[in-house]
Design a protein around this motif. Structure first.
Motif, mmCIF file in Angstrom:
data_model
loop_
_atom_site.group_PDB
_atom_site.id
_atom_site.type_symbol
_atom_site.label_atom_id
_atom_site.label_comp_id
_atom_site.label_asym_id
_atom_site.label_seq_id
_atom_site.Cartn_x
_atom_site.Cartn_y
_atom_site.Cartn_z
ATOM 1 N N ASN A 136 52.883 6.212 50.647
ATOM 2 C CA ASN A 136 52.679 7.709 50.825
ATOM 3 C C ASN A 136 52.541 8.264 49.317
ATOM 4 O O ASN A 136 53.313 8.010 48.247
ATOM 5 C CB ASN A 136 54.477 8.249 51.000
ATOM 6 N N PRO A 137 51.473 8.860 49.114
ATOM 7 C CA PRO A 137 51.243 9.608 47.727
ATOM 8 C C PRO A 137 52.103 10.388 47.303
ATOM 9 O O PRO A 137 52.143 10.557 45.971
ATOM 10 C CB PRO A 137 49.808 10.176 48.080
ATOM 11 N N LYS A 138 53.161 11.039 48.012
ATOM 12 C CA LYS A 138 54.015 11.925 47.376
ATOM 13 C C LYS A 138 55.248 11.429 46.989
ATOM 14 O O LYS A 138 55.850 11.890 46.132
ATOM 15 C CB LYS A 138 54.302 13.169 48.694
ATOM 16 N N ALA A 139 55.365 10.269 47.279
ATOM 17 C CA ALA A 139 56.729 9.170 46.792
ATOM 18 C C ALA A 139 56.357 8.353 45.933
ATOM 19 O O ALA A 139 57.179 7.746 45.223
ATOM 20 C CB ALA A 139 57.588 9.037 48.208
ATOM 21 N N GLY A 143 50.420 4.692 45.766
ATOM 22 C CA GLY A 143 49.730 5.799 46.918
ATOM 23 C C GLY A 143 48.637 6.821 46.292
ATOM 24 O O GLY A 143 47.863 7.085 47.009
ATOM 25 N N LEU A 144 49.276 7.426 45.302
ATOM 26 C CA LEU A 144 48.762 8.454 44.835
ATOM 27 C C LEU A 144 47.424 8.131 44.145
ATOM 28 O O LEU A 144 46.454 8.670 44.256
ATOM 29 C CB LEU A 144 49.484 9.187 43.855
ATOM 30 N N ILE A 213 48.613 4.048 35.731
ATOM 31 C CA ILE A 213 49.824 3.522 36.388
ATOM 32 C C ILE A 213 50.804 3.124 35.552
ATOM 33 O O ILE A 213 51.352 1.735 35.227
ATOM 34 C CB ILE A 213 49.811 2.701 37.698
ATOM 35 N N LYS A 214 51.475 4.034 34.520
ATOM 36 C CA LYS A 214 52.283 3.683 33.348
ATOM 37 C C LYS A 214 53.741 3.681 33.947
ATOM 38 O O LYS A 214 54.286 4.706 34.699
ATOM 39 C CB LYS A 214 52.247 4.760 32.316
#
Length: 252
Positions: A136-139, A143-144, A213-214
């Motif tokens: 889920n890109p929002k969570a 995913g984002l 993706i830190k």
């Protein structure tokens, strides 16, 4: 003959063995799902070396944010991004000065089938698969990142009807591992150990196809007086933890 009370004898034994009240301390940790395997490996050494016990819950970073704001009893947060811990910091929910980057994550396109995913990810453009799994890109930051890759490759529209969405990166991985999706975007750490992909086939996505993706860690307000929380944060900065983190394909 000198008689000692049982209590004095027990105190003496505890002293000899080197235990103290801190030995029994537990630290409640919210861990981004992508970091499950590394933290499980680190936890064993952490307990052995410090006497503190790490109790972990695993999930999506966005979901943990909501839980923390609603009073969840977490003392340390290992997020899959740097923005969520920074937001909690700005909102007064963390111990000032405790936030730091513990890992930089790597995204991978993966299939449980050997040979299915080529080394350059051309399988995405061929569009011969039925399902593509992402978190889920929002969570979930992974995913984002997956959606950013699709956008960069101009595949957003072509893949829209094929995407199956997991609540977090663990569920995205499970969709692929069980065959419900032919391939999916996962964290490299889920399929990688000691320099190689351990199962199936994968394309390690170039870092310039998505935002970095830190992954930041922070002591939460509930852990401000916890010796175990402070010990864990320091341990994650040390050489033993660093070796484990790198072995799962993360950068430091």
């Amino acid at each position: 003959m000198i008689m000692r009370s049982p209590r004095l004898a027990l105190t003496a034994l505890v002293t000899v063995l080197g235990f103290n009240s801190a030995w029994a301390d537990e630290v409640q940790v919210a861990v981004a799902a992508n970091f499950t395997a590394p933290i499980q490996a680190i936890a064993a050494d952490f307990e052995k070396d410090t006497g503190h016990k790490l109790v972990a819950a695993y999930g999506a970073t966005g979901q943990f944010y909501a839980q923390i704001k609603n009073g969840a009893p977490f003392e340390v947060f290992l997020a899959a991004d740097d923005t969520t811990p920074a937001k909690l910091e700005s909102e007064g929910d963390t111990v000032k000065g405790s936030r730091f980057t513990y890992a930089i994550g790597t995204l991978a396109l993966w299939s449980a089938k050997p040979g299915y995913v080529d080394a350059k990810g051309e399988v995405l453009k061929k569009n011969e698969y039925k399902h593509l799994s992402i978190a889920n890109p929002k969570a979930a930051p992974y995913g984002l990142a997956a959606t950013q890759v699709l956008e960069k490759l101009k595949l957003t529209e072509a893949t829209k009807a094929k995407i199956v969405e997991g609540q977090n990166i663990t569920q995205a991985y499970q969709f692929v591992s069980t065959g419900n999706a032919e391939l999916g975007f996962v964290a490299l750490s889920q399929i990688y150990k000691d320099g190689k992909v351990t199962e199936g086939s994968a394309w390690i996505v170039p870092a310039d196809l998505h935002d970095s993706i830190k992954q930041d860690a922070v002591i939460l307000t509930k852990g401000k007086d916890s010796a175990a929380a402070k010990a864990l944060v320091e341990y994650l900065k040390g050489p033993k933890a660093a070796a484990v983190i790198k072995s799962y394909g993360y950068q430091l």
